[in-house]
Design a protein around this motif. Structure first.
Motif, PDB file in Angstrom:
ATOM      1  N   SER A 116      -6.371   3.002   3.735  1.00  8.94           N
ATOM      2  CA  SER A 116      -5.666   1.911   3.067  1.00  8.94           C
ATOM      3  C   SER A 116      -6.632   1.073   2.224  1.00  8.94           C
ATOM      4  O   SER A 116      -6.285   0.617   1.131  1.00  8.94           O
ATOM      5  CB  SER A 116      -4.959   1.026   4.102  1.00  8.94           C
ATOM      6  OG  SER A 116      -5.879   0.530   5.051  1.00  8.94           O
ATOM      7  N   VAL A 151      -5.742  -6.138   2.880  1.00  9.74           N
ATOM      8  CA  VAL A 151      -6.221  -4.900   3.490  1.00  9.74           C
ATOM      9  C   VAL A 151      -7.709  -4.691   3.224  1.00  9.74           C
ATOM     10  O   VAL A 151      -8.430  -4.130   4.044  1.00  9.74           O
ATOM     11  CB  VAL A 151      -5.407  -3.695   2.960  1.00  9.74           C
ATOM     12  CG1 VAL A 151      -5.944  -2.383   3.503  1.00  9.74           C
ATOM     13  CG2 VAL A 151      -3.937  -3.854   3.331  1.00  9.74           C
ATOM     14  N   VAL A 197       0.855  -1.182   0.000  1.00 16.18           N
ATOM     15  CA  VAL A 197       0.000   0.000   0.000  1.00 16.18           C
ATOM     16  C   VAL A 197       0.897   1.239   0.000  1.00 16.18           C
ATOM     17  O   VAL A 197       1.784   1.364   0.824  1.00 16.18           O
ATOM     18  CB  VAL A 197      -0.915   0.025   1.239  1.00 16.18           C
ATOM     19  CG1 VAL A 197      -1.705   1.325   1.288  1.00 16.18           C
ATOM     20  CG2 VAL A 197      -1.849  -1.159   1.218  1.00 16.18           C
TER      21      VAL A 197
END
Length: 443
Positions: free
Chosen positions: A169, A196, A115
């Motif tokens: 995220s 995520v 990320v």
């Protein structure tokens, strides 16, 4: 080489680790160029002199790794943390240079790694879509044709003109995957970053990867600790251990080999990053899940075990565990609740075991939903923690049987409800069952 998308030959990556003499502080040693060396001497001669006394040690993140990936193939790369998976993907994505070895790549690559990579933080989501398309060599007209699909898949249309540095995220991953999957790369590289996202979006991503591989013939390199996703998506897997390729073959054999490499006959799935549908009070939460064997594929004539471990974050006078089996579209096919257990103190852990007879499940894919709380399920439970999509598994027909879940259901009427058994497998020494409420409930 005409049908080979990626050819990795004797690939190695070396880092230099060092420790200052007489000190315990470790540092990575990167030899500077002449200009930087002169700057370091002028700025701080003492620090430069200490750096000359570094005891260097070579660390090979990858060592003589070799394998091939055919065009249109979906290949998993699995291994422990630190095995070299991310290093391999960074080299394939041309982010990091290898120390030795050679890579031959046929086609454009789109990567979804950590990320925060791949997007310019100051630009908006809209601007980053065009930026990534330009990097892949696409014209503005080509990107515009795909633009609406990208936005619809990512589900963040309201935030499209917001700088991505303000994205969560989850929002970032939604847009990043959508861009990578829709801008028609020849090779798609996906790291564990998908963990995520929430459960629904993970399913959506897996479905999209299946589509681009099977219908569009794209090549996919997939890294994940989610063994169920690996089994669902890939047909071949490469196992890395300490930077070396120790296995290259079918996914099912790779999973069994990986389970042996980590020193256990089962594979654990930590619950820490799994998306929660309901957070609950948090007094008790799930920490891991596993089946009683490494491969979550079961024949229709056998019984298997599902185990869930919980930890108490505060003293709870009583807890109750429940589990439901769902079909892929979310239809429940069986539910059970265990008896209430008394006396779980803060910091204690407990593992529950459910025995599931596959004989009463039609061949097909399923997933588990779990809940821990207190009270009676008939009168209403106070939930501590609930996860509705964990540990996907597959039931396969014995030789001679056949049909999908839908076909079996049409022949038998309603969906089959399995009989689920309950027993605590690992628990604290101070618990007792509530006798007047110890019966199982079946949906």
């Amino acid at each position: 080489m005409s049908n080979i998308a990626i050819n990795v030959k004797n690939l190695s990556k070396r880092y230099c680790l060092g420790q200052l003499a007489g000190e315990n502080e470790c540092m990575r040693y990167n030899p500077p160029g002449l200009r930087h060396a002169i700057e370091d001497i002028v700025r701080n001669p003492l620090a430069w002199w200490k750096s000359r006394r570094v005891k260097k040690e070579d660390f090979w993140a990858l060592k003589d790794a070799s394998f091939e990936v055919k065009a249109g193939e979906v290949v998993a790369v699995i291994g422990r943390n630190g095995a070299g998976k991310s290093t391999l993907l960074k080299i394939l994505s041309r982010i990091t240079e290898p120390t030795t070895g050679r890579i031959e790549i046929a086609g454009r690559i789109a990567s979804l790694l950590e990320v925060g990579t791949g997007f310019h933080a100051e630009l908006t989501g809209r601007e980053n879509i065009f930026l990534n398309g330009a990097i892949l060599g696409m014209s503005r007209a080509e990107i515009k044709r795909k633009f609406d699909e990208i936005v619809a898949f990512s589900e963040i249309e309201k935030f499209l003109d917001t700088p991505v540095k303000r994205y969560s995220s989850g929002m970032y991953v939604r847009l990043a995957f959508s861009v990578a999957a829709h801008l028609e790369p020849d090779i798609l590289i996906v790291d564990e970053v998908l963990a995520v996202g929430d459960s629904a979006f993970q399913k959506k991503c897996l479905g999209k990867m299946e589509e681009v591989s099977k219908k569009q013939g794209r090549t996919i390199i997939f890294v994940s600790h989610n063994i169920s996703a690996v089994l669902q998506l890939t047909s071949r897997a490469v196992i890395l251990d300490k930077g070396c390729v120790i296995f290259n073959g079918t996914t099912e054999k790779a999973v069994e080999r990986y389970a042996g490499a980590v020193g256990d006959s089962t594979v654990f799935f930590p619950a820490e990053h799994l998306p929660r549908k309901y957070r609950g009070t948090g007094a008790v939460s799930f920490i891991s899940f596993r089946f009683d064997r490494p491969l979550p594929i079961f024949l229709s004539d056998e019984t298997f075990q599902f185990l869930a471990k919980v930890r108490a974050h505060e003293t709870s006078p009583r807890i109750r565990f429940g589990m439901t089996i769902f079909m892929p579209e979310g239809t429940p096919v069986g539910t059970c609740f265990g008896p209430e257990i008394y006396g779980m103190r803060r910091g204690e852990e407990m593992e529950f075991e459910i025995s599931i007879p596959a004989t009463q499940l039609a061949p097909g894919r399923y997933c588990c939903g779990v809940s821990v709380g207190k009270g009676s399920p008939r009168m209403g439970m106070v939930e501590f923690d609930t996860i509705l999509d964990v540990m996907p598994f597959e039931v396969r027909a014995e030789e001679g049987d056949g049909g999908t879940v839908a076909e079996w259901s049409r022949g038998w009427g309603p969906v089959v409800f399995p009989t689920l058994k309950y027993r605590p497998a690992l628990c604290s020494s101070s618990f007792e069952f509530k006798k007047d409420d110890s019966e199982m409930l079946a949906a």
